[in-house]
Design an enzyme around this catalytic site. Structure first.
Site, PDB file in Angstrom:
ATOM      1  N   ASP A 295      72.601  37.713  83.482  1.00 38.03           N
ATOM      2  CA  ASP A 295      72.731  38.958  84.217  1.00 38.03           C
ATOM      3  C   ASP A 295      74.083  38.967  84.927  1.00 38.03           C
ATOM      4  O   ASP A 295      74.793  37.966  84.958  1.00 38.03           O
ATOM      5  CB  ASP A 295      71.563  39.169  85.179  1.00 38.03           C
ATOM      6  CG  ASP A 295      71.458  38.077  86.228  1.00 38.03           C
ATOM      7  OD1 ASP A 295      72.420  37.329  86.416  1.00 38.03           O
ATOM      8  OD2 ASP A 295      70.387  37.980  86.863  1.00 38.03           O
TER       9      ASP A 295
ATOM     10  N   GLY B  28      75.024  39.327  88.020  1.00 41.43           N
ATOM     11  CA  GLY B  28      75.165  38.840  89.383  1.00 41.43           C
ATOM     12  C   GLY B  28      75.062  39.928  90.426  1.00 41.43           C
ATOM     13  O   GLY B  28      74.983  39.642  91.617  1.00 41.43           O
ATOM     14  N   GLY B  29      75.051  41.181  90.001  1.00 50.14           N
ATOM     15  CA  GLY B  29      75.047  42.276  90.956  1.00 50.14           C
ATOM     16  C   GLY B  29      73.828  42.303  91.850  1.00 50.14           C
ATOM     17  O   GLY B  29      73.940  42.515  93.065  1.00 50.14           O
ATOM     18  N   PHE B  30      72.646  42.093  91.282  1.00 48.88           N
ATOM     19  CA  PHE B  30      71.425  42.149  92.083  1.00 48.88           C
ATOM     20  C   PHE B  30      71.418  41.049  93.141  1.00 48.88           C
ATOM     21  O   PHE B  30      71.034  41.271  94.294  1.00 48.88           O
ATOM     22  CB  PHE B  30      70.188  42.023  91.185  1.00 48.88           C
ATOM     23  CG  PHE B  30      68.892  42.069  91.949  1.00 48.88           C
ATOM     24  CD1 PHE B  30      68.361  43.273  92.370  1.00 48.88           C
ATOM     25  CD2 PHE B  30      68.209  40.901  92.251  1.00 48.88           C
ATOM     26  CE1 PHE B  30      67.171  43.323  93.085  1.00 48.88           C
ATOM     27  CE2 PHE B  30      67.019  40.935  92.970  1.00 48.88           C
ATOM     28  CZ  PHE B  30      66.502  42.150  93.384  1.00 48.88           C
TER      29      PHE B  30
ATOM     30  N   ASP C 179      76.473  46.282  87.960  1.00 52.11           N
ATOM     31  CA  ASP C 179      75.945  47.564  88.416  1.00 52.11           C
ATOM     32  C   ASP C 179      75.595  47.471  89.887  1.00 52.11           C
ATOM     33  O   ASP C 179      75.533  46.380  90.464  1.00 52.11           O
ATOM     34  CB  ASP C 179      74.712  47.973  87.603  1.00 52.11           C
ATOM     35  CG  ASP C 179      73.539  47.019  87.805  1.00 52.11           C
ATOM     36  OD1 ASP C 179      73.782  45.814  88.014  1.00 52.11           O
ATOM     37  OD2 ASP C 179      72.382  47.458  87.755  1.00 52.11           O
TER      38      ASP C 179
ATOM     39  N   GLN D  69      70.564  53.203  85.461  1.00 51.34           N
ATOM     40  CA  GLN D  69      70.128  53.292  86.845  1.00 51.34           C
ATOM     41  C   GLN D  69      69.682  54.737  87.124  1.00 51.34           C
ATOM     42  O   GLN D  69      69.603  55.541  86.217  1.00 51.34           O
ATOM     43  CB  GLN D  69      71.245  52.851  87.787  1.00 51.34           C
ATOM     44  CG  GLN D  69      71.509  51.352  87.773  1.00 51.34           C
ATOM     45  CD  GLN D  69      70.389  50.539  88.415  1.00 51.34           C
ATOM     46  OE1 GLN D  69      69.425  51.073  88.984  1.00 51.34           O
ATOM     47  NE2 GLN D  69      70.492  49.221  88.320  1.00 51.34           N
TER      48      GLN D  69
ATOM     49  N   ASP E 122      62.430  39.937  81.506  1.00 48.68           N
ATOM     50  CA  ASP E 122      62.568  38.671  82.225  1.00 48.68           C
ATOM     51  C   ASP E 122      61.922  38.834  83.583  1.00 48.68           C
ATOM     52  O   ASP E 122      61.846  39.939  84.125  1.00 48.68           O
ATOM     53  CB  ASP E 122      64.045  38.295  82.408  1.00 48.68           C
ATOM     54  CG  ASP E 122      64.663  39.031  83.591  1.00 48.68           C
ATOM     55  OD1 ASP E 122      64.784  38.428  84.674  1.00 48.68           O
ATOM     56  OD2 ASP E 122      64.994  40.226  83.454  1.00 48.68           O
TER      57      ASP E 122
END
EC number: 2.4.2.29
Length: 386
Positions: free
Chosen positions: A103, A105-107, A157, A200, A277
């Site tokens: 992923d 890393g944004g979250f 994002d 989104q 996931d």
């Protein structure tokens, strides 16, 4: 072919998706790439820091996992993307020669980092580990994922937690679209690998539609659906999937990020999702909770302390079949590491069996009946006494 000439390599040289069967909206497919094939619907165990917690890589593979997930944020902080690249890449580093999805890393930046500052350029933040300052731009996110060598990479994002105002959701969605274009440019043409865009738009139908159509126009190799594991009710998630999935290309994989419970998985497959996931099965295992075909079993509950039954006598997984609930209760109450090991093993085995059974049902054309039978078993609760 003459003597001494090498046999042709049967592995694909590029990334592709093949739809094998459909049953209603449910899809059975295959994602192919040089390091292997992902059978869909697929559940990807989460290996945040280059390891699926309390599992050996071989165990994860033997349970039926075709792909695991790594986390860009955590790996960039420790041990560092450049270090992993110098050590041969994430596949070699983690002893996992099969597909890996990372992923962006944004979250994690949004949820873990200290003193983050958002701008058009990216996100400036301080590490939750040592307070060191970093800048995560769309370009840097892709650069890190390329250093790791992951097969499937995510665009950076901005993920908005729900509930949120329509203005904030739209602002984040539009920024995510601009970042998707920048990620696509940075990723370039990388045969055998793929970059996915992330739809989104929160719980606003028109924003989900706008995001999906704009990403579709970018002609990416796959599409993720984000922002639906952030506290919203299941019916909201399913409504947004019902709006989003039909707008995405039929010949590209669809990945619902961070979801979820077994019920979430079977309902999302019903809406046409291919990949999932979630930390839930591994995290639950570390906290004494087992998932089985009869529903959840809380091994912290004293009613199990004299129960000689295994979690599931018909399971192919030794953790599910060969240890009594009394023993698992004892390990859990004693805070023994083996409790986390066995319950994580059981949970991942159940999740992979759930996915395999869904794949088989879709291919056989009786997914609706299969879904009803699975839900009926959950509703009845635990298995009868042996």
């Amino acid at each position: 072919m003459g003597l001494g000439q090498p046999l042709p390599d049967p592995r694909p040289t590029d990334f592709s998706f093949k739809l094998i069967a459909t049953d209603g909206k449910a899809r059975r497919g295959e994602v192919s790439m040089p390091r292997g094939t992902i059978r869909t619907p697929a559940f990807m165990p989460v290996g945040t820091a280059a390891t699926v917690k309390f599992m050996y890589p071989g165990q994860v593979r033997d349970l039926g996992a075709d792909v695991i997930l790594g986390n860009t944020y955590h790996l960039m902080l420790r041990p560092g993307a450049e270090r992993i690249a110098n050590l041969g890449g994430l596949h070699k580093f983690a002893n996992w020669p099969y597909p890996i999805l990372t992923d962006s890393g944004g979250f994690q930046v949004m949820s873990l980092a200290k003193l983050r500052k958002m701008s058009e350029q990216g996100v400036e933040f301080k590490s939750h580990i040592d307070g060191a300052k970093y800048m995560m731009s769309p370009e840097r996110s892709i650069e890190i994922q390329c250093l790791l060598g992951s097969d499937i990479q995510m665009q950076l994002d901005e993920c908005t937690r729900l509930p949120a105002s329509e203005e904030d959701i739209e602002k984040a969605m539009q920024l995510s679209l601009r970042w998707a274009e920048r990620c696509k440019t940075q990723f370039g043409d990388r045969p055998g690998q793929a970059m996915f865009g992330i739809v989104q738009g929160g719980d606003i139908p028109r924003l989900r539609e706008e995001s999906a159509l704009a990403l579709k126009a970018m002609d990416l190799k796959g599409y993720s659906i984000g922002g639906l594991a952030v506290g919203e009710p299941q019916d909201v998630m399913l409504d947004m999937l019902g709006i989003t999935c039909p707008l995405l290309p039929e010949n590209k994989p669809r990945y619902l990020m961070g979801v979820g419970t077994p019920d979430d998985l079977i309902e999302a497959v019903s809406q046409g999702v291919d990949m999932f996931d979630c930390v839930m099965p591994t995290r639950a295992g570390r906290h004494g909770l087992a998932y089985t075909r009869f529903g959840k079993v809380n091994l912290k509950n004293a009613r199990h302390k004299d129960d000689h039954r295994p979690l599931d006598p018909e399971s192919n997984c030794p953790a599910s079949r060969d240890y009594s609930r009394a023993y698992l209760y004892h390990l859990t109450k004693s805070n023994e590491a083996l409790a986390s090991m066995l319950l994580t093993w059981n949970n991942l085995a159940y999740y992979q069996t759930l996915m395999q059974n869904m794949r088989d049902a879709i291919e056989a054309g009786h997914f609706v009946d299969h879904k009803a039978a699975v839900k009926e078993a959950w509703a009845k609760g635990d298995m009868p006494a042996l």
